[in-house]
Design a protein around this motif. Structure first.
Motif: not given
Length: 340
Positions: A8, A10, A13, A125, A138, A142-143, A145-146
């Protein structure tokens, strides 16, 4: 998407992940932070000079430049791995590339808040990314993952350290990558430590120490385990003669092969072949990993089981709220009884 294997990227990230069946010896030494989650089975891990056994749901977080290896202790051991590139954490800490750390769960911490939350975000994820690439997906990927990366940063921050014997060569992966690449390509042949030292640009004594520190085992043991790893795959997936396998994998003769194999597996190569053939084990490899299909219901069930922790938290909160109300009611009742 047919398999649990993706990358992934973007904006700032970038990470990769896969779910695979752990089998024979698999070694890693790379420039990414690895988050290893054992979904099923039992696995032996050698990491930073320490050897330990992982049980289902255990988590190990390994910094870049720390050699580590896995060996399945059961036939159906399945792992979920996420790799976080150095650049991600270096955005927040420019010195991140010099740190070493290993953080892992055990019987006392396996179900604590940190590891439970980490498994939740990791599962989200993966489950989101196999659903598609819509903007909403997406955002949620990202939410989670972070949230995962932030929790990991918080946990390793107190234990991170620069290796006491570090020197500039130690914090640059290129030299060691070249040494490992050479061994991985030529392990069937006779290899001397002197050859590897020349490739890395070090003297023999330092190369020996450096190798042991990074991989957790000696140079000789590493070569031996690569040969055994290759042999186990051939025993399971071919009908080649044991003597032929021994020769092709770099053993001096079939006797040396039998002795080494029995030392590591407590059985002869012939007994091992009979065992794995008996359960119908087939090995499909991608960089020595057997990647799991997204249709594997057992894996999907385990991933979905990681999603419930928020419901558990909500239930706990509601229970505490009700307990407080009950205590208040008891106090009022006590006042009424006192007035009577």
């Amino acid at each position: 998407m047919d398999y649990f294997d993706y990358s992934y990227k973007h904006n700032y990230i970038e990470f990769s992940s896969n779910i695979y069946r752990v089998s024979t010896y698999h070694y890693n030494w790379h420039a990414e932070t690895e988050i290893f989650i054992l979904l099923k089975g039992s696995v032996e891990m050698s990491c930073n000079g320490e050897i330990f056994t992982l049980k289902p749901l255990d988590v190990v977080i390994i910094s870049p430049q720390v050699g580590h290896a896995t060996l399945a202790l059961e036939e159906d051991a399945i792992a979920f791995v996420i790799h976080v590139g150095n650049e991600f954490y270096q955005q927040y800490d420019p010195d991140f590339g010099t740190y070493q750390f290993v953080l892992r769960s055990d019987d006392s911490t396996r179900h604590n808040e940190f590891f439970t939350t980490l498994r939740h975000h990791a599962a989200m994820t993966m489950l989101l990314i196999i659903k598609g690439e819509s903007p909403v997906h997406r955002m949620w990927i990202e939410h989670h993952y972070l949230a995962l990366a932030g929790d990991v940063f918080r946990e390793f921050d107190p234990i991170k350290r620069v290796h006491e014997n570090a020197r500039p060569g130690d914090i640059k992966p290129a030299s060691f990558d070249n040494m490992i690449a050479y061994i991985d390509e030529h392990y069937e042949q006779k290899i001397e430590l002197e050859d590897i030292a020349k490739i890395g640009g070090y003297n023999v004594a330092y190369t020996s120490q450096f190798f042991k520190r990074q991989m957790g085992i000696s140079f000789v043991e590493y070569v031996l385990r690569l040969r055994i790893r290759d042999a186990t795959v051939r025993l399971a997936s071919t009908d080649e003669a044991v003597a032929r396998i021994a020769s092709d994998c770099g053993f001096a003769d079939v006797k040396a092969f039998n002795v080494a194999f029995k030392k590591h597996f407590n059985m002869t190569p012939t007994e091992y072949r009979k065992q794995v053939k008996g359960i119908g084990r087939k090995t499909i490899l991608q960089d020595w990993k057997e990647i799991i299909s997204v249709d594997n219901q057992d894996v999907l069930d385990v991933l979905h089981s990681f999603l419930s922790y928020e419901d558990d938290s909500r239930a706990k909160s509601e229970l505490e709220f009700m307990s407080q109300k009950l205590e208040a009611l008891k106090e009022k009742l006590a006042d009424v009884v006192k007035d009577l």
